[in-house]
Design an enzyme around this catalytic site. Structure first.
Site, short mmCIF file in Angstrom:
data_model
loop_
_atom_site.label_atom_id
_atom_site.label_comp_id
_atom_site.label_asym_id
_atom_site.label_seq_id
_atom_site.Cartn_x
_atom_site.Cartn_y
_atom_site.Cartn_z
CB SER A 65 -0.92 0.02 1.21
OG SER A 65 -1.98 -0.85 1.00
CE LYS A 68 -3.69 0.56 -1.33
NZ LYS A 68 -4.41 0.04 -0.16
CE1 TYR A 190 -4.06 -1.50 -4.95
CE2 TYR A 190 -4.72 -3.81 -4.96
CZ TYR A 190 -4.41 -2.65 -4.27
OH TYR A 190 -4.46 -2.65 -2.89
CE1 TYR A 242 -4.01 0.83 4.50
CE2 TYR A 242 -2.60 -0.01 6.24
CZ TYR A 242 -2.88 0.16 4.91
OH TYR A 242 -2.03 -0.34 3.98
CB VAL A 260 -0.45 -5.52 4.03
CG1 VAL A 260 -0.11 -6.25 2.75
CG2 VAL A 260 -1.20 -6.37 4.99
N1 GLN Z 1 -1.84 -5.53 -2.05
C1 GLN Z 1 -2.52 -5.38 -0.80
C2 GLN Z 1 -4.01 -5.59 -0.98
O1 GLN Z 1 -4.55 -5.10 -1.90
C3 GLN Z 1 -2.23 -4.01 -0.26
C4 GLN Z 1 -2.84 -3.79 1.07
C5 GLN Z 1 -1.94 -3.12 2.07
O2 GLN Z 1 -0.74 -2.99 1.95
N2 GLN Z 1 -2.56 -2.75 3.15
O3 GLN Z 1 -4.65 -6.23 -0.21
#
Ligand code: GLN
Length: 322
Positions: A65, A68, A190, A242, A260
């Site tokens: 993430s 992003k 993505y 988050y 994550v």
């Molecule tokens: N690739 C992960 C997902 O889409 C990214 C989520 C994350 O890093 N929180 O679930």
């Protein structure tokens, strides 16, 4: 030779928080479950291009993430704020990163830092760049990091194979006209963007690029437009961690983004970029050691944007001039 005070500080934080074994490695993307829970690295990149690092700062992991804000900045540059805001909002969601919920009234994803928003941004980039989108993205991320980055194919395949929830989100977005019908290539983009391999140092330099008005302080390359950097940092401050974002703004007080796989990166505007990596996560999906290290580091250096004497920048200025 005497250690620089920033090196001393990160070495001691590393030793202190290495003892923290809280949290769990993410396993919902099976390949991420193979991470070594012992890994822990911290890197800082200053606005004059100096790097301070400790622990497993060279260890590669997938950006997840943390990609992003960087893709959001690209979409803002291509489409402008007005068009992008028709597709994705700027409000914290108060929900988990993978929540299948859209903003009532507008049907937009709440913000570009949750999966729904990031998938929408990937779709916009795919609409503009077509099959070259990944290459363009890799080039931009590489410019921000100051070295050539690549995709971890095993993580990409693992996520593409198991990403049913993200597929559901994409279909919901299509239902409300937030993305076009090219769902599979947008999701593929993505998944690949999340699987870009970085280390702590790369992330620190990427954040230092944002802190330095979009110009990479190590290579001097202009990477992002200043107007977009302002928007990227605002969203990182309000939504980057988050549903811990409120507490983060309260305790740490600088724009940040977590992923994550266990990375966290943060931006001290006009001063430095910092990054931590350790794969064990708390219940919200943020690195346990990463959060601890960031809280202590920002407190120790007075980096919180609203620190009572605003000592952050001035203190840092003094120690960087030493
Ligand atoms: N690739 C992960 C997902 O889409 C990214 C989520 C994350 O890093 N929180 O679930």
């Amino acid at each position: 030779m005497q250690k620089h005070i920033l090196q001393e500080i990160i070495d001691s934080l590393h030793a202190q928080y290495l003892k923290n074994n809280d949290g769990e490695i993410a396993t919902y993307i099976p390949e991420l479950g193979k991470a070594n829970p012992a890994h822990f690295g911290i890197s800082l990149a200053t606005k004059d291009g100096r790097i301070f690092e400790t622990g497993d700062s060279d260890q590669l992991f997938t950006i997840q993430s943390i990609s992003k804000p960087f893709t959001y900045g690209m979409a803002l540059e291509v489409f402008g704020q007005e068009k992008v805001s028709q597709h994705v909002g700027v409000e914290p969601s108060g929900d988990a990163f993978n929540s299948i919920e859209l903003e009532s009234g507008t049907n937009r994803p709440f913000n570009p830092m949750v999966n729904a928003g990031a998938i929408t941004v990937s779709s916009l980039l795919y609409q503009h760049y077509g099959d070259e989108a990944l290459e363009v993205m890799l080039k931009r991320f590489s410019d921000a990091a100051g070295r050539e980055l690549s995709v971890d194919e095993a993580v990409y395949e693992s996520e593409a194979r198991t990403g049913h929830r993200n597929r559901a989100i994409a279909h919901l977005l299509l239902n409300f006209g937030m993305v076009d019908e090219n769902i599979e290539p947008a999701l593929d983009l993505y998944f690949k963007q999340c699987s870009i391999l970085v280390n702590c140092k790369d992330l620190a330099v990427m954040s230092a690029t944002l802190s330095n008005l979009g110009k990479n302080p190590v290579t001097s390359k202009e990477v992002y437009e200043i107007t977009c950097v302002r928007n990227m940092l605002s969203i990182m401050l309000t939504c980057g961690m988050y549903d811990y974002s409120g507490q983060w703004a309260y305790k740490v007080g600088i724009p940040a983004k977590s992923g994550v796989s266990g990375g966290v990166t943060a931006v001290v505007n006009r001063q430095l970029g910092l990054a931590c990596y350790s794969p064990k996560l708390d219940s919200r999906g943020n690195s346990c050691r990463g959060i601890d290290a960031c809280i202590s580091l920002t407190n120790e250096l007075g980096l919180h944007a609203f620190d009572c004497m605003n000592i952050g920048s001035s203190y840092l200025k003094v120690i960087l001039e030493e």
